[in-house]
Design a protein around this motif. Structure first.
Motif, PDB file in Angstrom:
ATOM      1  N   PRO A 362       0.846  -1.198   0.000  1.00 22.02           N
ATOM      2  CA  PRO A 362       0.000   0.000   0.000  1.00 22.02           C
ATOM      3  C   PRO A 362       0.878   1.244   0.000  1.00 22.02           C
ATOM      4  CG  PRO A 362      -0.045  -1.074   2.145  1.00 22.02           C
ATOM      5  CD  PRO A 362       0.678  -2.000   1.219  1.00 22.02           C
ATOM      6  N   ILE A 363       0.799   2.032  -1.056  1.00 21.14           N
ATOM      7  CA  ILE A 363       1.669   3.195  -1.214  1.00 21.14           C
ATOM      8  C   ILE A 363       1.060   4.381  -0.466  1.00 21.14           C
ATOM      9  CG2 ILE A 363       2.704   4.798  -2.862  1.00 21.14           C
ATOM     10  CD1 ILE A 363       2.586   2.546  -4.937  1.00 21.14           C
ATOM     11  N   PRO A 364       1.829   5.068   0.375  1.00 26.13           N
ATOM     12  CA  PRO A 364       1.283   6.227   1.089  1.00 26.13           C
ATOM     13  C   PRO A 364       0.612   7.212   0.141  1.00 26.13           C
ATOM     14  CG  PRO A 364       3.444   5.679   1.949  1.00 26.13           C
ATOM     15  CD  PRO A 364       3.228   4.795   0.747  1.00 26.13           C
ATOM     16  N   ALA A 365      -0.535   7.720   0.545  1.00 23.49           N
ATOM     17  CA  ALA A 365      -1.334   8.584  -0.320  1.00 23.49           C
ATOM     18  C   ALA A 365      -0.621   9.875  -0.689  1.00 23.49           C
ATOM     19  CB  ALA A 365      -2.669   8.897   0.355  1.00 23.49           C
ATOM     20  N   ASN A 366       0.317  10.337   0.143  1.00 24.60           N
ATOM     21  CA  ASN A 366       1.007  11.593  -0.150  1.00 24.60           C
ATOM     22  C   ASN A 366       2.342  11.392  -0.864  1.00 24.60           C
ATOM     23  OD1 ASN A 366       2.345  10.546   2.052  1.00 24.60           O
ATOM     24  ND2 ASN A 366       1.746  12.181   3.471  1.00 24.60           N
ATOM     25  N   PHE A 367       2.615  10.175  -1.361  1.00 24.45           N
ATOM     26  CA  PHE A 367       3.752   9.978  -2.258  1.00 24.45           C
ATOM     27  C   PHE A 367       3.375  10.531  -3.628  1.00 24.45           C
ATOM     28  CE2 PHE A 367       6.703   6.342  -0.724  1.00 24.45           C
ATOM     29  CZ  PHE A 367       6.807   6.928   0.535  1.00 24.45           C
ATOM     30  N   ARG A 368       4.321  11.196  -4.295  1.00 25.34           N
ATOM     31  CA  ARG A 368       4.065  11.687  -5.654  1.00 25.34           C
ATOM     32  C   ARG A 368       4.904  10.959  -6.692  1.00 25.34           C
ATOM     33  NH1 ARG A 368       7.191  17.196  -7.178  1.00 25.34           N
ATOM     34  NH2 ARG A 368       5.646  17.040  -8.840  1.00 25.34           N
ATOM     35  N   HIS A 369       5.909  10.191  -6.280  1.00 23.27           N
ATOM     36  CA  HIS A 369       6.800   9.497  -7.206  1.00 23.27           C
ATOM     37  C   HIS A 369       6.636   7.993  -6.993  1.00 23.27           C
ATOM     38  CE1 HIS A 369       8.726  13.394  -7.861  1.00 23.27           C
ATOM     39  NE2 HIS A 369       8.816  13.506  -6.553  1.00 23.27           N
ATOM     40  N   THR A 370       6.115   7.285  -7.986  1.00 14.66           N
ATOM     41  CA  THR A 370       5.773   5.878  -7.787  1.00 14.66           C
ATOM     42  C   THR A 370       6.275   4.975  -8.913  1.00 14.66           C
ATOM     43  OG1 THR A 370       3.586   6.297  -8.773  1.00 14.66           O
ATOM     44  CG2 THR A 370       3.747   6.390  -6.368  1.00 14.66           C
ATOM     45  N   GLU A 371       7.341   5.373  -9.584  1.00 12.76           N
ATOM     46  CA  GLU A 371       7.910   4.535 -10.638  1.00 12.76           C
ATOM     47  C   GLU A 371       8.995   3.643 -10.053  1.00 12.76           C
ATOM     48  OE1 GLU A 371       9.285   5.053 -15.293  1.00 12.76           O
ATOM     49  OE2 GLU A 371       9.785   6.642 -13.864  1.00 12.76           O
ATOM     50  N   ILE A 372       9.027   2.394 -10.473  1.00 12.38           N
ATOM     51  CA  ILE A 372      10.041   1.449 -10.010  1.00 12.38           C
ATOM     52  C   ILE A 372      10.774   0.899 -11.233  1.00 12.38           C
ATOM     53  CG2 ILE A 372       8.659  -0.678 -10.067  1.00 12.38           C
ATOM     54  CD1 ILE A 372      10.846   0.373  -7.093  1.00 12.38           C
ATOM     55  N   SER A 373      12.058   0.618 -11.089  1.00 12.84           N
ATOM     56  CA  SER A 373      12.873   0.077 -12.181  1.00 12.84           C
ATOM     57  C   SER A 373      13.262  -1.359 -11.863  1.00 12.84           C
ATOM     58  CB  SER A 373      14.128   0.924 -12.397  1.00 12.84           C
ATOM     59  OG  SER A 373      13.792   2.218 -12.856  1.00 12.84           O
ATOM     60  N   ILE A 374      13.085  -2.234 -12.837  1.00  9.62           N
ATOM     61  CA  ILE A 374      13.352  -3.659 -12.682  1.00  9.62           C
ATOM     62  C   ILE A 374      14.521  -4.039 -13.577  1.00  9.62           C
ATOM     63  CG2 ILE A 374      12.387  -5.978 -12.824  1.00  9.62           C
ATOM     64  CD1 ILE A 374      10.947  -4.148 -10.844  1.00  9.62           C
ATOM     65  N   ASN A 375      15.561  -4.636 -12.979  1.00 11.96           N
ATOM     66  CA  ASN A 375      16.697  -5.138 -13.741  1.00 11.96           C
ATOM     67  C   ASN A 375      16.377  -6.528 -14.285  1.00 11.96           C
ATOM     68  OD1 ASN A 375      18.361  -2.918 -13.394  1.00 11.96           O
ATOM     69  ND2 ASN A 375      19.348  -3.734 -11.558  1.00 11.96           N
ATOM     70  N   ILE A 376      16.608  -6.727 -15.573  1.00 12.06           N
ATOM     71  CA  ILE A 376      16.413  -8.007 -16.232  1.00 12.06           C
ATOM     72  C   ILE A 376      17.783  -8.593 -16.554  1.00 12.06           C
ATOM     73  CG2 ILE A 376      15.384  -9.209 -18.195  1.00 12.06           C
ATOM     74  CD1 ILE A 376      13.319  -7.841 -16.386  1.00 12.06           C
ATOM     75  N   ASP A 377      18.032  -9.805 -16.066  1.00 13.42           N
ATOM     76  CA  ASP A 377      19.325 -10.465 -16.288  1.00 13.42           C
ATOM     77  C   ASP A 377      19.104 -11.671 -17.200  1.00 13.42           C
ATOM     78  OD1 ASP A 377      21.828 -11.542 -16.229  1.00 13.42           O
ATOM     79  OD2 ASP A 377      21.838 -12.020 -14.089  1.00 13.42           O
ATOM     80  N   THR A 378      19.402 -11.494 -18.474  1.00 14.01           N
ATOM     81  CA  THR A 378      19.286 -12.580 -19.453  1.00 14.01           C
ATOM     82  C   THR A 378      20.196 -12.277 -20.627  1.00 14.01           C
ATOM     83  OG1 THR A 378      17.752 -13.857 -20.827  1.00 14.01           O
ATOM     84  CG2 THR A 378      17.324 -11.499 -20.614  1.00 14.01           C
ATOM     85  N   ARG A 379      20.576 -13.321 -21.364  1.00 15.20           N
ATOM     86  CA  ARG A 379      21.480 -13.136 -22.507  1.00 15.20           C
ATOM     87  C   ARG A 379      20.712 -12.795 -23.787  1.00 15.20           C
ATOM     88  NH1 ARG A 379      23.412 -18.015 -20.382  1.00 15.20           N
ATOM     89  NH2 ARG A 379      22.511 -19.141 -22.161  1.00 15.20           N
ATOM     90  N   THR A 380      19.392 -12.781 -23.703  1.00 19.27           N
ATOM     91  CA  THR A 380      18.597 -12.582 -24.900  1.00 19.27           C
ATOM     92  C   THR A 380      17.788 -11.295 -24.819  1.00 19.27           C
ATOM     93  OG1 THR A 380      17.024 -13.683 -26.393  1.00 19.27           O
ATOM     94  CG2 THR A 380      16.590 -13.860 -24.022  1.00 19.27           C
TER      95      THR A 380
END
Length: 407
Positions: A362-380
């Motif tokens: 549950p993200i706090p209602a007064n957060f304004r920045h909600t982007e997350i970055s996911i690292n993908i580890d694969t050779r393709t």
């Protein structure tokens, strides 16, 4: 850990610019949405059945250094000089102000300073303004402070507005609690958002006043407070960070009276370079006051030095260079770290098909920045097959950026 780089003194307090040894723990801000979080899925198609691993990036867009820079006190040069330099536009020529200083710059056009989101999109450098709502005004024409329209423009451009006390009061007899709360109230009324980060104002004061400000700000709902002594200004973020009631210190930059001294700025740039060379990702925090053509109160940066500093960082570590810096204000970085340390991301692979499972807190209602970055580890390579209703970007081989506020 990094050895101390140097010490500086502000208002009688010593700040050190080394990496602070911190304890790590997961914490939750006090104000949250009522729901218990959500689970969403993202389907990927690989170009081959190569092994696949997934992890949350330590910093947004998987950058190596998060650099948070704040302009304290809400001086007009934040809008007339810093904003057009970073965002792109015409930097104002000289603006002689009511303090017999200058809130203008060189009058030149800037193309903007950028890093990328790792997926082909340029993102403008952004700063924060530590604001005193009681001294925001529209007139006279030679005003030294921001107007409410300018504050709103900065906020809408992604700059963060931090609570710095309603009137910047610190003298004996100050009602610290009122300074904190009144500033929150007026900014909410004028601009329409709730400030969640506090910066202790300096000036004439009683011994230990900053600790009263810190506690009053935290009681009023601040998630973190910038003060004279605390964590940082460089923080190792390679592991979960203890964000609960965080008190942090910032490195102070100022010019030498009204004489340009680019050798000093080169030393500041060397500090950034030393942080970039650390093996672990770092979150680093600095501040000054005005950035116009005169050194206001001898506590500010002259515009040519500020321009040299920012454009040098852009050329070396921004989109034009290694693209390894995330130039984002304190609140944005704080909120990313919180999300990073509370979200759970796992994957299941069946041949070329992969399903990512995101268990979103549950993200706090007064957060304004909600982007997350996911690292993908694969050779393709990979493509996203189904991500509705998520808004996202990807580079097809090692990075996926997901806007959690869209769910």
């Amino acid at each position: 850990m990094m050895r101390k780089i140097r010490s500086i003194i502000i208002c009688g307090f010593v700040l050190t610019t080394g990496i602070h040894s911190i304890s790590f723990a997961k914490t939750a801000p006090r104000k949250s949405k009522a729901d218990a979080g959500k689970t969403v899925y993202v389907k990927l198609k690989l170009n081959s059945d190569a092994p696949f691993k997934v992890s949350v990036a330590p910093l947004k867009y998987n950058k190596h250094l998060a650099f948070s820079f704040t302009l304290d006190d809400g001086y007009r040069s934040a809008f007339t000089c810093a904003y057009p330099l970073l965002n792109g536009g015409l930097v104002s020529p000289a603006i002689p102000d009511e303090y017999h200083s200058d809130q203008g710059g060189d009058g030149e056009k800037s193309d903007g300073l950028f890093y990328t989101n790792g997926c082909g999109k340029n993102v403008a450098f952004k700063l924060a303004v530590a604001l005193n709502a009681g001294i925001v005004y529209d007139h006279p024409d030679n005003r030294a402070r921001l107007s409410w329209a300018e504050v709103k423009t900065l906020y809408d451009a992604g700059w963060d507005i931090l609570n710095h006390g309603y009137h910047h009061l610190s003298k004996h007899g100050t009602d610290y609690n009122t300074e904190v709360l009144q500033n929150i109230k007026v900014v909410q009324e004028k601009v329409g958002f709730t400030m969640t980060q506090f910066v202790v104002p300096g000036g004439e004061h009683d011994e230990g006043y900053e600790h009263i400000y810190e506690q009053d700000a935290l009681k009023a709902g601040a998630y973190a407070v910038a003060s004279y002594v605390g964590k940082g200004p460089a923080i190792d973020v390679n592991k979960p960070v203890d964000l609960k009631d965080m008190i942090y210190a910032r490195n102070f930059l100022q010019s030498n009276k009204d004489s340009l001294d680019f050798k000093t700025i080169d030393r500041d740039l060397n500090r950034i370079d030393s942080l970039m060379k650390q093996p672990q990702p770092i979150w680093y925090n600095e501040f000054t006051h005005s950035v116009g053509d005169k050194n206001l109160w001898n506590l500010s940066m002259l515009y040519p030095e500020f321009k040299y500093y920012m454009t040098s960082i852009d050329k070396t570590y921004g989109a034009k260079g290694t693209d390894s810096i995330w130039m984002a204000p304190w609140q944005e970085v704080y909120e990313y770290i919180w999300l990073r340390d509370h979200i759970k991301v796992t994957s299941q692979q069946q041949g070329r098909n992969v399903v990512l499972k995101l268990e979103v807190p549950p993200i706090p209602a007064n957060f304004r920045h909600t982007e997350i970055s996911i690292n993908i580890d694969t050779r393709t390579q990979f493509t996203v097959n189904n991500a509705a209703p998520l808004k996202m970007s990807n580079n097809g081989h090692n990075l996926l950026n997901i806007e959690l506020g869209s769910i």
